[in-house]
Write a protein that holds these residues in place. Sequence first.
Motif, PDB file in Angstrom:
ATOM      1  N   PRO A 151     -28.087  15.983 -12.336  1.00 27.95           N
ATOM      2  CA  PRO A 151     -28.858  15.472 -11.188  1.00 27.95           C
ATOM      3  C   PRO A 151     -28.498  14.023 -10.856  1.00 27.95           C
ATOM      4  O   PRO A 151     -27.684  13.394 -11.542  1.00 27.95           O
ATOM      5  CB  PRO A 151     -30.298  15.556 -11.698  1.00 27.95           C
ATOM      6  CG  PRO A 151     -30.180  15.323 -13.179  1.00 27.95           C
ATOM      7  CD  PRO A 151     -28.867  15.958 -13.586  1.00 27.95           C
ATOM      8  N   TYR A 166     -27.608  22.566 -22.714  1.00 26.68           N
ATOM      9  CA  TYR A 166     -28.514  21.722 -23.500  1.00 26.68           C
ATOM     10  C   TYR A 166     -27.793  21.246 -24.759  1.00 26.68           C
ATOM     11  O   TYR A 166     -26.939  21.951 -25.289  1.00 26.68           O
ATOM     12  CB  TYR A 166     -29.765  22.508 -23.900  1.00 26.68           C
ATOM     13  CG  TYR A 166     -30.783  22.637 -22.780  1.00 26.68           C
ATOM     14  CD1 TYR A 166     -31.928  21.837 -22.760  1.00 26.68           C
ATOM     15  CD2 TYR A 166     -30.609  23.539 -21.740  1.00 26.68           C
ATOM     16  CE1 TYR A 166     -32.865  21.943 -21.744  1.00 26.68           C
ATOM     17  CE2 TYR A 166     -31.540  23.642 -20.713  1.00 26.68           C
ATOM     18  CZ  TYR A 166     -32.663  22.846 -20.724  1.00 26.68           C
ATOM     19  OH  TYR A 166     -33.588  22.946 -19.704  1.00 26.68           O
ATOM     20  N   PRO A 176     -31.300  18.555 -21.690  1.00 27.41           N
ATOM     21  CA  PRO A 176     -30.184  18.842 -20.789  1.00 27.41           C
ATOM     22  C   PRO A 176     -29.058  17.843 -21.035  1.00 27.41           C
ATOM     23  O   PRO A 176     -29.303  16.644 -21.182  1.00 27.41           O
ATOM     24  CB  PRO A 176     -30.793  18.646 -19.398  1.00 27.41           C
ATOM     25  CG  PRO A 176     -32.251  18.864 -19.576  1.00 27.41           C
ATOM     26  CD  PRO A 176     -32.562  18.337 -20.954  1.00 27.41           C
ATOM     27  N   TYR A 226     -26.324  16.082 -19.538  1.00 30.09           N
ATOM     28  CA  TYR A 226     -25.769  15.674 -18.250  1.00 30.09           C
ATOM     29  C   TYR A 226     -24.580  14.735 -18.449  1.00 30.09           C
ATOM     30  O   TYR A 226     -24.502  14.022 -19.441  1.00 30.09           O
ATOM     31  CB  TYR A 226     -26.853  14.985 -17.411  1.00 30.09           C
ATOM     32  CG  TYR A 226     -28.022  15.888 -17.080  1.00 30.09           C
ATOM     33  CD1 TYR A 226     -27.822  17.192 -16.629  1.00 30.09           C
ATOM     34  CD2 TYR A 226     -29.336  15.442 -17.205  1.00 30.09           C
ATOM     35  CE1 TYR A 226     -28.890  18.026 -16.318  1.00 30.09           C
ATOM     36  CE2 TYR A 226     -30.421  16.269 -16.892  1.00 30.09           C
ATOM     37  CZ  TYR A 226     -30.186  17.563 -16.449  1.00 30.09           C
ATOM     38  OH  TYR A 226     -31.246  18.377 -16.140  1.00 30.09           O
ATOM     39  N   VAL A 227     -23.699  14.729 -17.463  1.00 34.51           N
ATOM     40  CA  VAL A 227     -22.491  13.922 -17.592  1.00 34.51           C
ATOM     41  C   VAL A 227     -22.693  12.532 -16.974  1.00 34.51           C
ATOM     42  O   VAL A 227     -23.445  12.369 -16.010  1.00 34.51           O
ATOM     43  CB  VAL A 227     -21.283  14.641 -16.919  1.00 34.51           C
ATOM     44  CG1 VAL A 227     -21.426  14.665 -15.401  1.00 34.51           C
ATOM     45  CG2 VAL A 227     -19.958  13.986 -17.306  1.00 34.51           C
ATOM     46  N   ARG A 228     -22.072  11.542 -17.583  1.00 37.87           N
ATOM     47  CA  ARG A 228     -21.930  10.228 -16.963  1.00 37.87           C
ATOM     48  C   ARG A 228     -20.442   9.992 -16.759  1.00 37.87           C
ATOM     49  O   ARG A 228     -19.674  10.037 -17.719  1.00 37.87           O
ATOM     50  CB  ARG A 228     -22.481   9.127 -17.871  1.00 37.87           C
ATOM     51  CG  ARG A 228     -23.956   8.917 -17.750  1.00 37.87           C
ATOM     52  CD  ARG A 228     -24.478   7.841 -18.711  1.00 37.87           C
ATOM     53  NE  ARG A 228     -25.837   8.161 -19.094  1.00 37.87           N
ATOM     54  CZ  ARG A 228     -26.907   7.913 -18.346  1.00 37.87           C
ATOM     55  NH1 ARG A 228     -26.777   7.293 -17.181  1.00 37.87           N
ATOM     56  NH2 ARG A 228     -28.120   8.261 -18.741  1.00 37.87           N
ATOM     57  N   THR A 287     -37.091  15.362 -21.153  1.00 41.76           N
ATOM     58  CA  THR A 287     -36.227  15.872 -20.077  1.00 41.76           C
ATOM     59  C   THR A 287     -36.552  15.177 -18.757  1.00 41.76           C
ATOM     60  O   THR A 287     -35.659  14.757 -18.017  1.00 41.76           O
ATOM     61  CB  THR A 287     -36.414  17.393 -19.928  1.00 41.76           C
ATOM     62  OG1 THR A 287     -36.000  18.027 -21.138  1.00 41.76           O
ATOM     63  CG2 THR A 287     -35.603  17.944 -18.765  1.00 41.76           C
ATOM     64  N   ARG A 302     -35.381  11.600 -18.595  1.00 37.05           N
ATOM     65  CA  ARG A 302     -33.915  11.572 -18.485  1.00 37.05           C
ATOM     66  C   ARG A 302     -33.500  11.881 -17.052  1.00 37.05           C
ATOM     67  O   ARG A 302     -32.671  11.181 -16.475  1.00 37.05           O
ATOM     68  CB  ARG A 302     -33.279  12.583 -19.439  1.00 37.05           C
ATOM     69  CG  ARG A 302     -31.781  12.731 -19.225  1.00 37.05           C
ATOM     70  CD  ARG A 302     -31.092  13.557 -20.290  1.00 37.05           C
ATOM     71  NE  ARG A 302     -30.969  12.800 -21.541  1.00 37.05           N
ATOM     72  CZ  ARG A 302     -30.365  13.251 -22.633  1.00 37.05           C
ATOM     73  NH1 ARG A 302     -29.820  14.453 -22.638  1.00 37.05           N
ATOM     74  NH2 ARG A 302     -30.290  12.512 -23.728  1.00 37.05           N
ATOM     75  N   GLU A 303     -34.069  12.912 -16.489  1.00 40.15           N
ATOM     76  CA  GLU A 303     -33.697  13.302 -15.120  1.00 40.15           C
ATOM     77  C   GLU A 303     -34.076  12.221 -14.113  1.00 40.15           C
ATOM     78  O   GLU A 303     -33.273  11.859 -13.240  1.00 40.15           O
ATOM     79  CB  GLU A 303     -34.368  14.631 -14.770  1.00 40.15           C
ATOM     80  CG  GLU A 303     -33.780  15.782 -15.572  1.00 40.15           C
ATOM     81  CD  GLU A 303     -34.396  17.145 -15.281  1.00 40.15           C
ATOM     82  OE1 GLU A 303     -33.689  18.148 -15.440  1.00 40.15           O
ATOM     83  OE2 GLU A 303     -35.580  17.202 -14.914  1.00 40.15           O
ATOM     84  N   TYR A 317     -31.604   9.427 -14.167  1.00 38.52           N
ATOM     85  CA  TYR A 317     -30.375   9.652 -13.387  1.00 38.52           C
ATOM     86  C   TYR A 317     -30.629   9.361 -11.910  1.00 38.52           C
ATOM     87  O   TYR A 317     -29.759   8.866 -11.199  1.00 38.52           O
ATOM     88  CB  TYR A 317     -29.880  11.092 -13.567  1.00 38.52           C
ATOM     89  CG  TYR A 317     -28.946  11.258 -14.749  1.00 38.52           C
ATOM     90  CD1 TYR A 317     -27.571  11.276 -14.580  1.00 38.52           C
ATOM     91  CD2 TYR A 317     -29.441  11.357 -16.039  1.00 38.52           C
ATOM     92  CE1 TYR A 317     -26.708  11.407 -15.655  1.00 38.52           C
ATOM     93  CE2 TYR A 317     -28.582  11.487 -17.132  1.00 38.52           C
ATOM     94  CZ  TYR A 317     -27.219  11.513 -16.933  1.00 38.52           C
ATOM     95  OH  TYR A 317     -26.368  11.629 -18.002  1.00 38.52           O
ATOM     96  N   GLU A 325     -34.163  26.543 -26.452  1.00 37.62           N
ATOM     97  CA  GLU A 325     -34.839  26.952 -25.217  1.00 37.62           C
ATOM     98  C   GLU A 325     -35.240  28.415 -25.364  1.00 37.62           C
ATOM     99  O   GLU A 325     -34.548  29.201 -25.994  1.00 37.62           O
ATOM    100  CB  GLU A 325     -33.901  26.797 -24.011  1.00 37.62           C
ATOM    101  CG  GLU A 325     -33.559  25.344 -23.697  1.00 37.62           C
ATOM    102  CD  GLU A 325     -32.585  24.754 -24.703  1.00 37.62           C
ATOM    103  OE1 GLU A 325     -31.539  25.384 -24.949  1.00 37.62           O
ATOM    104  OE2 GLU A 325     -32.877  23.677 -25.277  1.00 37.62           O
TER     105      GLU A 325
END
Lengths: 419, 419
Positions: free
Chosen positions: A72, A395, A400, A402-404, B165, B168-169, B172, B390
């Motif tokens: 996201p 996960y 989750p 996520y990429v940077r 989560t 974190r989201e 971003y 999960e």
Amino acid sequence: MPARNAFYAQSGGVTAVINATACGLIQEARRHPDNIGKVLAGRDGIIGALTEDLIDTSLETDEAIARLRSTPGGAFGSCRYKLKSLEDHRAQYERLIEVFKAHDIGYFFYNGGNDSMDTAWKVSQIAEKLGYPVVCVGVPKTVDNDLPLTDCCPGFGSVAKYVATSIREAGYDVASMARTSTKIFVLEVMGRHAGWITAACGLASENAGEPPHILLFPEVPFDPARFLARVQACVDQYGYCTVAVSEGLSDADGKLIADSGTKDAFGHSQLGGVGQIVAQLIKDKLGYKYHWALADYLQRAARHLASKTDVEQAHALGVAAVDLALQGKNAVMATIERLADTPYRWRIGEAPLKDVANVERKMPAEFIAADGFHITDACRTYLQPLIAGEEPPPYRDGLPDYVRLNNKSVEKKLPEFKI
Amino acid sequence: MPARNAFYAQSGGVTAVINATACGLIQEARRHPDNIGKVLAGRDGIIGALTEDLIDTSLETDEAIARLRSTPGGAFGSCRYKLKSLEDHRAQYERLIEVFKAHDIGYFFYNGGNDSMDTAWKVSQIAEKLGYPVVCVGVPKTVDNDLPLTDCCPGFGSVAKYVATSIREAGYDVASMARTSTKIFVLEVMGRHAGWITAACGLASENAGEPPHILLFPEVPFDPARFLARVQACVDQYGYCTVAVSEGLSDADGKLIADSGTKDAFGHSQLGGVGQIVAQLIKDKLGYKYHWALADYLQRAARHLASKTDVEQAHALGVAAVDLALQGKNAVMATIERLADTPYRWRIGEAPLKDVANVERKMPAEFIAADGFHITDACRTYLQPLIAGEEPPPYRDGLPDYVRLNNKSVEKKLPEFKI
């Protein structure tokens, strides 16, 4: 014809799937090395172009780019910065062209909402006037679902899925607690001008009596007495009441309810608290204990709960933008065309940027129930496919993954430009 | 010995996995028809026992019971209703025994937190005094993770996964917007007395600079000057700052910050707004635009993002409660024992109810970083396994497909009892 570079920028509020669009666009560009050199991304959106702060995406691995599909936020940064009129701010547009020229940019992809489509349109005009060859393609993105000439906007479907899931889950909770404790639950959602997100909450209520019981749309002037009567009726019938309210809820004079309520310790109006205002109104007038939630950024960043339809469309629009550009289609926006509701079928289309720019699509009146408190079947038919399917991110260690990106800058070639 | 019925009640705030416990308990009871007749559930918790409002779970299909594993909320209803002292409210306890007798209840399973374990303990005492044979077994449940003698409490792991989560989201998102717009994001989470949930947010930050940047624990008195200095340092270094704050954040005198801030239009203190208070403080003192979110019930109802560890433990504790009862273990609570951190291994244990009742487990001081603004590695080691894995619910038409039971009442046999 030698390959020319592409410029890509993310604009405005980001979403759970705008990076899926970036992913599709960069992947498709990499499939056409004969036509497209590097994809350079604007750091923090169009500001990156004006300041010549360009990110060299060619330095990112294929794997990192693939992971954008499930990450996201805006991987290159976004901005709220609107280029103004061509007449008064010509220098800015000329600067853009200058930067494009300095970095041999032959393709301009602008990923945003109404304002961005307007900018992309203006850039295409000024480029033509200046005789600089650049293909300008808009790529839709907005959780508000308010762009015209596309069936929907990437980002919206995932917010819709998130808010509908959230109010369903909270509904199960408050139903359990209602006998001795909380009887009222209010969820405040985004959508200042259009009730698309509020409407999406209504999908959670499939049968009479299921949460949410009441939707408060920005399109329907808030009538406290009617609202309270409906709340009372719900509590009488079901033992509790759940409400989804748009941040843009307004009174009959068009004044935001969020501005009419509480003051902070310094006498300032509070923003972002319409959920609490309507909940407190219920407490004051009917005496029921309430809980309220403010989803805020969580709703538009919740990639963990993204709609598969939304992810697929976001990605496909990125791919399509490149394909349109390679066909020489200038000053267009890639769109979603709906072919059928059930089973849902769609395809990519295109619309002239000049017809999209600055036009806001409203929610049709026939999507709101006659009493103003819920959605109609027509609305369900439209919304349902947009939240369909799941495409969870990978996960790692329970969260989750996520990429940077590395986001290495391209060397600057021009003098500084003040914005 | 003929089979006797069991009574099961859910107590206090519900969670994403309390129904997984109900699922395990009912499934295990059904595997022992020679010993356990019907499982009768209290409608709205212990109130259902006092008012003889019992739900006959034997009328639910095996499939419906299985679906409880993936359904949030309390399937039979819960309540916030604490039975008081045995001395002053003996009539209530005697009524419970009367209802148990009328429905041949030989097993009492109480699924809740500290207060519930206290009640279960008292019921076991009064039953003994009255010579009524009933095996009382407590089953832990609390998002606050504050029960002693168990490594963790079902419900907590899923909230922990949700809040980590979410921040974190949102991180971003705000990172993308920070250049020209929102620089501050604040997430308010539950946990009035203990900072377990706030601590869990910290799991999202695996490397220096990753959100959340600041945690505000209820255990650490709020010092505005130190907080603002830290916020400024984050913005200077990273361009933005994300904060997770406990609803129980207090000042040096122990006064809730939520009570110290804004007043509503009627002069009442606002509750549930500490997130906005600290965000507004940043705006007033440092001038940065903020967004804030209030997760409220969403965090404890979010079955869609439940921790697999948490679901498995919740279910296993339900199974274990029945097994303990069948072994004649009276006045105990089923517990989780941690055998190893990495790889994580656990097993079911038991603890005497009298040692659990009314004891609140605090977060160890060594779990909070020396500066008071983050968690330590020891805390990560403890928390990490609890959010692992999960186990998504089934989806239908794009939304989690949760079960609603029929919840048919058992015929009453006793005169009415006023509570």
